[in-house]
Design an enzyme around this catalytic site. Structure first.
Site, PDB file in Angstrom:
ATOM      1  N   ARG A 276      -9.394  -0.053  16.072  1.00 18.30           N
ATOM      2  CA  ARG A 276      -9.642   0.644  14.783  1.00 18.30           C
ATOM      3  C   ARG A 276     -10.473   0.139  14.018  1.00 18.30           C
ATOM      4  O   ARG A 276     -11.708   0.178  14.334  1.00 18.30           O
ATOM      5  CB  ARG A 276      -8.110   0.934  14.243  1.00 18.30           C
ATOM      6  CG  ARG A 276      -7.834   1.979  13.380  1.00 18.30           C
ATOM      7  CD  ARG A 276      -6.529   2.265  12.896  1.00 18.30           C
ATOM      8  NE  ARG A 276      -6.154   1.041  12.353  1.00 18.30           N
ATOM      9  CZ  ARG A 276      -4.937   0.835  11.365  1.00 18.30           C
ATOM     10  NH1 ARG A 276      -3.962   2.069  11.602  1.00 18.30           N
ATOM     11  NH2 ARG A 276      -4.530   0.043  11.070  1.00 18.30           N
TER      12      ARG A 276
ATOM     13  N   LYS B  56       0.690  -1.240  -0.079  1.00 19.07           N
ATOM     14  CA  LYS B  56      -0.022  -0.059  -0.020  1.00 19.07           C
ATOM     15  C   LYS B  56       0.976   1.205  -0.110  1.00 19.07           C
ATOM     16  O   LYS B  56       1.948   1.138   0.310  1.00 19.07           O
ATOM     17  CB  LYS B  56      -0.895  -0.174   1.232  1.00 19.07           C
ATOM     18  CG  LYS B  56      -0.103   0.151   2.549  1.00 19.07           C
ATOM     19  CD  LYS B  56      -1.025   0.084   3.667  1.00 19.07           C
ATOM     20  CE  LYS B  56      -0.395   0.033   4.678  1.00 19.07           C
ATOM     21  NZ  LYS B  56      -1.144   0.587   6.345  1.00 19.07           N
TER      22      LYS B  56
ATOM     23  N   MET C  83      11.657  25.074   0.893  1.00 21.05           N
ATOM     24  CA  MET C  83      10.857  24.348   0.226  1.00 21.05           C
ATOM     25  C   MET C  83      11.625  23.449  -0.858  1.00 21.05           C
ATOM     26  O   MET C  83      11.462  22.266  -1.053  1.00 21.05           O
ATOM     27  CB  MET C  83       9.834  25.322  -0.590  1.00 21.05           C
ATOM     28  CG  MET C  83       8.691  24.453  -1.168  1.00 21.05           C
ATOM     29  SD  MET C  83       7.509  25.478  -2.036  1.00 21.05           S
ATOM     30  CE  MET C  83       6.732  26.380  -0.879  1.00 21.05           C
TER      31      MET C  83
ATOM     32  N   TYR D  21      16.555  31.282   5.740  1.00 23.29           N
ATOM     33  CA  TYR D  21      15.597  31.954   6.497  1.00 23.29           C
ATOM     34  C   TYR D  21      15.668  32.116   7.646  1.00 23.29           C
ATOM     35  O   TYR D  21      16.121  31.258   8.361  1.00 23.29           O
ATOM     36  CB  TYR D  21      14.347  31.185   5.876  1.00 23.29           C
ATOM     37  CG  TYR D  21      13.664  31.271   4.615  1.00 23.29           C
ATOM     38  CD1 TYR D  21      13.180  32.556   3.707  1.00 23.29           C
ATOM     39  CD2 TYR D  21      13.370  30.080   3.574  1.00 23.29           C
ATOM     40  CE1 TYR D  21      12.681  32.684   2.714  1.00 23.29           C
ATOM     41  CE2 TYR D  21      12.720  30.199   2.466  1.00 23.29           C
ATOM     42  CZ  TYR D  21      12.519  31.095   2.086  1.00 23.29           C
ATOM     43  OH  TYR D  21      12.237  31.281   0.907  1.00 23.29           O
TER      44      TYR D  21
END
Ligand SMILES: Cc1ncc(COP(=O)(O)O)c(C=O)c1O
Length: 380
Positions: A133, A35, A310, A262
């Site tokens: 769950r 998955k 980023m 930054y």
């Protein structure tokens, strides 16, 4: 040449598969959990390789992932852990895809779809034995199975549950869950209800709870080379499969007292060589690694200085005088004799290796698959 990429070592995947295979009885089957794009490693090449190794089943979380396996000619039975929506049921039956069932209406709808096609509808009942769950309470297995087996076409192929903490050293809760699972299966059996596959063991169960292997085990993280507990273990040899790489796109010498990145959170204390690497949080390199992470350059560790942005990070390579522009940089994986593991990154970021792999795998645009095995069909 891409600015950053991942390499997936399929020979390490094979090795890890056999670490699981060798720990279970010969008649026990191994299901590969693929998955979430095989935990970011690339579902199709991973599944193809596991199929060649002798996996018997695959598990995904959503139906479209199962359909994707079939579109790529991967023919093993696939279990969809989150169930299948009514609109997809006919296609699922045609493709031999099995849903985990945890509501009676799912079985009713699956039966209707099977009747329309005149085909069997194989299902696995999902039990909650203590994870709290997904799944019906284990004690309700008998009544639930009695009810859904009346729907025409339904074949009760399997029953499954999931461990909450099999990776803990203290196995008492895991044994409690296994006990509830065994009792539920036993009661069903007394009512004449049996299943070809009873399964509860994830990687941790596969490695450390042999009494809970039953007919099928479901390893995930160990296939990708990480110990389920996050702690290395002497009893199993796992080889990391994913390497995350980039290169130095600019290298400059800056004087002492210069802020980097930054927020100016890092200021050089001495004349320093600062390398800029085109990898950032958009590439799955967590911002929490700002001023904390390390990367490998020329086989040596170098610290991330300043904030992860980023699309870029800055690394202090003052202690790697041989470093040059265009040098390869390893953000996750090995270079020379050094290794940055997913567990190391996870510990720095307060998370687990699973999330590190998923984050890096999801954001990467370039994946290279190394060392695939060849089989006779491919060789000819
Ligand atoms: C139902 C189920 N089985 C097996 C696994 C595999 O677990 P692991 O990756 O810890 O081996 C998962 C993973 O989350 C799961 O949800």
């Amino acid at each position: 040449m891409p600015l950053n990429w991942i390499e997936i070592d399929l020979s390490a995947l094979r090795h890890n598969f056999f670490q699981a295979r060798d720990r279970v009885a010969p008649e026990c089957r191994v299901l590969g959990v693929v998955k979430s794009d095989a935990y970011g490693h690339g579902m199709i090449p991973v599944a193809r390789e596991l199929q060649k190794c002798g996996a018997s089943f695959f598990a995904v979380s959503k139906f479209w992932e199962a359909a994707e396996l079939r579109r790529n000619n991967i023919g093993l039975p696939v279990l969809v852990l989150l169930g299948i929506e009514p609109a997809d049921m006919e296609e699922a039956i045609r493709l031999g895809v099995r849903p985990a069932i945890f509501r009676a209406d799912q079985a009713r709808d699956f039966s209707k779809a099977a009747r329309r096609l005149g085909m069997p509808a194989r299902v696995h009942i999902k039990l909650d034995t203590g994870m709290g769950r997904l799944g019906i309470p284990a004690e309700e297995l008998c009544s639930f199975a009695e009810k859904i087996k009346e729907f025409p076409g339904i074949v009760l192929e399997g029953v499954l549950s999931h461990f909450a903490d099999a990776d803990e050293r203290d196995k008492s809760y895991c044994e409690y869950q296994a006990g509830r699972f065994v009792r539920a299966i036993g009661e069903a059996s007394q009512q004449g209800i049996s299943f070809a596959y009873c399964h509860i063991s994830n990687s941790a169960g596969t490695l450390e709870v042999p009494q809970a292997h039953f007919q099928l085990v479901r390893p995930g993280i160990m296939l990708y080379g990480s110990p389920p507990s996050g702690e290395p273990s002497d009893s199993v040899d796992l080889r990391p499969v994913m390497t995350f790489k980039s290169r130095i796109i600019q290298l400059k010498t800056v004087p002492a007292g210069r802020p980097i990145g930054y927020g100016r959170t890092f200021v050089t204390r001495q004349e320093s060589r600062i390398a800029t690497i085109p990898v950032g949080y958009d590439d799955g390199y967590f911002r929490a690694l700002s001023n904390r992470g390390q990367v490998l350059v020329r086989g040596k560790r170098a610290p991330v200085v300043g904030r992860v942005s980023m699309n870029m990070i800055t690394v202090d390579v003052t202690q790697v005088p041989e470093a040059c522009e265009d040098d390869e940089v390893v953000l996750l994986g090995a270079q020379g004799g050094e290794r940055i593991s997913a567990e190391e990154i996870a510990a720095l970021c307060g998370t687990i290796s699973y999330e590190v792999y998923c984050a890096i795998g999801k954001q990467q645009r370039f994946k290279y698959f190394l060392n695939p095995s060849t089989d006779l069909n491919e060789a000819t």
